[in-house]
Design an enzyme around this catalytic site. Structure first.
Site, PDB file in Angstrom:
ATOM      1  N   ASN A   1     -86.859 -15.434  76.366  1.00 61.40           N
ATOM      2  CA  ASN A   1     -86.148 -14.447  75.609  1.00 61.40           C
ATOM      3  C   ASN A   1     -85.414 -13.386  76.052  1.00 61.40           C
ATOM      4  O   ASN A   1     -85.731 -12.536  76.710  1.00 61.40           O
ATOM      5  CB  ASN A   1     -87.481 -13.794  74.647  1.00 61.40           C
ATOM      6  CG  ASN A   1     -86.962 -12.802  73.442  1.00 61.40           C
ATOM      7  OD1 ASN A   1     -85.707 -12.763  73.335  1.00 61.40           O
ATOM      8  ND2 ASN A   1     -87.755 -11.894  73.163  1.00 61.40           N
TER       9      ASN A   1
ATOM     10  N   LYS B   1     -83.363 -11.251  74.593  1.00 65.78           N
ATOM     11  CA  LYS B   1     -83.201 -10.225  74.085  1.00 65.78           C
ATOM     12  C   LYS B   1     -81.849  -9.815  73.812  1.00 65.78           C
ATOM     13  O   LYS B   1     -81.019 -10.785  73.958  1.00 65.78           O
ATOM     14  CB  LYS B   1     -83.937  -9.108  74.240  1.00 65.78           C
ATOM     15  CG  LYS B   1     -85.424  -9.430  74.575  1.00 65.78           C
ATOM     16  CD  LYS B   1     -86.464  -8.265  74.764  1.00 65.78           C
ATOM     17  CE  LYS B   1     -87.691  -9.114  75.188  1.00 65.78           C
ATOM     18  NZ  LYS B   1     -89.037  -8.027  75.078  1.00 65.78           N
TER      19      LYS B   1
ATOM     20  N   GLU C   1     -98.543 -12.320  71.455  1.00 67.07           N
ATOM     21  CA  GLU C   1     -97.873 -11.419  72.185  1.00 67.07           C
ATOM     22  C   GLU C   1     -98.571  -9.992  71.919  1.00 67.07           C
ATOM     23  O   GLU C   1     -97.899  -9.315  70.948  1.00 67.07           O
ATOM     24  CB  GLU C   1     -96.355 -11.368  71.896  1.00 67.07           C
ATOM     25  CG  GLU C   1     -95.791 -12.579  72.252  1.00 67.07           C
ATOM     26  CD  GLU C   1     -94.387 -12.474  72.452  1.00 67.07           C
ATOM     27  OE1 GLU C   1     -93.712 -12.562  73.823  1.00 67.07           O
ATOM     28  OE2 GLU C   1     -93.407 -12.067  71.612  1.00 67.07           O
TER      29      GLU C   1
END
Ligand code: PEP
Length: 245
Positions: free
Chosen positions: A9, A11, A162
């Site tokens: 990821n 982001k 998470e």
């Protein structure tokens, strides 16, 4: 036997050239036996998809297929550029964009109906961990998100546990904490969808996973891989995490 999954990821990090170089470099590694998916900025998905490298995912998606939603990207649009996966319910979306469980459910349903595979993210804030309400907190997230999702739809989902206090903080959850939550999540899905569906469901861990702790985390019971943020932005460090899988 569940196939291991590893997601990167990125982001809102890395500008165009750096993203492309890293994607190209990772795609040139010998194909992993596990599933490896890159989640770059949505902006770059279309071009990266044309490079025929590693499978791609989006970091977010709208809850309708088309319409007057200025600035949004629809699941059908993602599907139309060969994007395979989407992250839904990431804590940063919940925290900074006020996404609640109802919206997460709408997004999840629309994404699945549009043919995308979903990484559903759940996890508790530190206060819930401290007050021992972490299990009920995550259960409520799951129940709401999977409302009206049937067993066939579930086959296109992966659960990412998470804990919010572990994301980007350098504090990863302990073996006991991870195994307790992953076992609990599998049991919850078993209660709703039956043992076979729950046994086939992949549950991955995310939260300060790095080259030093990945191998241990991936060996824990009920951990089917990981979702990695910061440590996936650097080729050498992410390569070590891929090897640890
Ligand atoms: C994430 O944001 O999904 C994540 C796991 O981030 P990090 O690895 O940086 O904690």
């Amino acid at each position: 036997m569940r196939k291991k999954f590893l997601g990167a990821n990125w982001k809102m990090n890395l500008a165009y050239q750096k993203s492309k170089d890293l994607y190209t470099e990772l795609s040139s590694l010998s194909p992993p036996s596990s599933e490896l998916v890159i989640f770059p900025s949505t902006l770059f998905l279309s071009e990266f998809a044309s490079l025929n490298g590693l499978p791609l995912g989006a970091q977010d998606v709208h809850f309708e297929t088309y319409g007057a939603f200025t600035g949004s990207v629809s699941p059908l649009q993602l599907k139309s550029i060969s994007c395979e996966y989407v992250l839904i319910g990431h804590s940063e979306r919940r925290q900074y964009f006020n996404e609640n469980n109802v919206l997460v459910n709408l997004k999840l349903k629309c994404a699945i109906q549009s043919g995308l595979k979903v990484i559903f993210c759940c996890g508790e804030p530190y206060e819930n961990r401290k007050s021992s309400t972490h299990l009920s907190f995550v259960l409520a997230q799951i129940k709401a998100a999977f409302n009206e999702i049937n067993e066939t739809d579930l086959k296109n989902c992966i659960i990412a546990y998470e804990p919010i206090w572990a994301i980007g903080t350098g504090l990863n959850a302990s073996q006991v904490e991870i195994e307790e939550m992953h076992g609990f999540i599998r049991e919850s899905f078993s209660n709703s969808y039956g043992t076979d569906a729950a046994d086939g469901l992949r549950i991955i861990y995310g939260g300060s996973c790095n080259q030093d702790n990945a191998s241990a985390i991936f060996s824990y019971k009920d951990v089917d891989g990981g979702l990695v943020g910061a440590a996936s932005l650097d080729f050498e460090s992410f390569q070590k995490i891929i090897t640890a899988l």
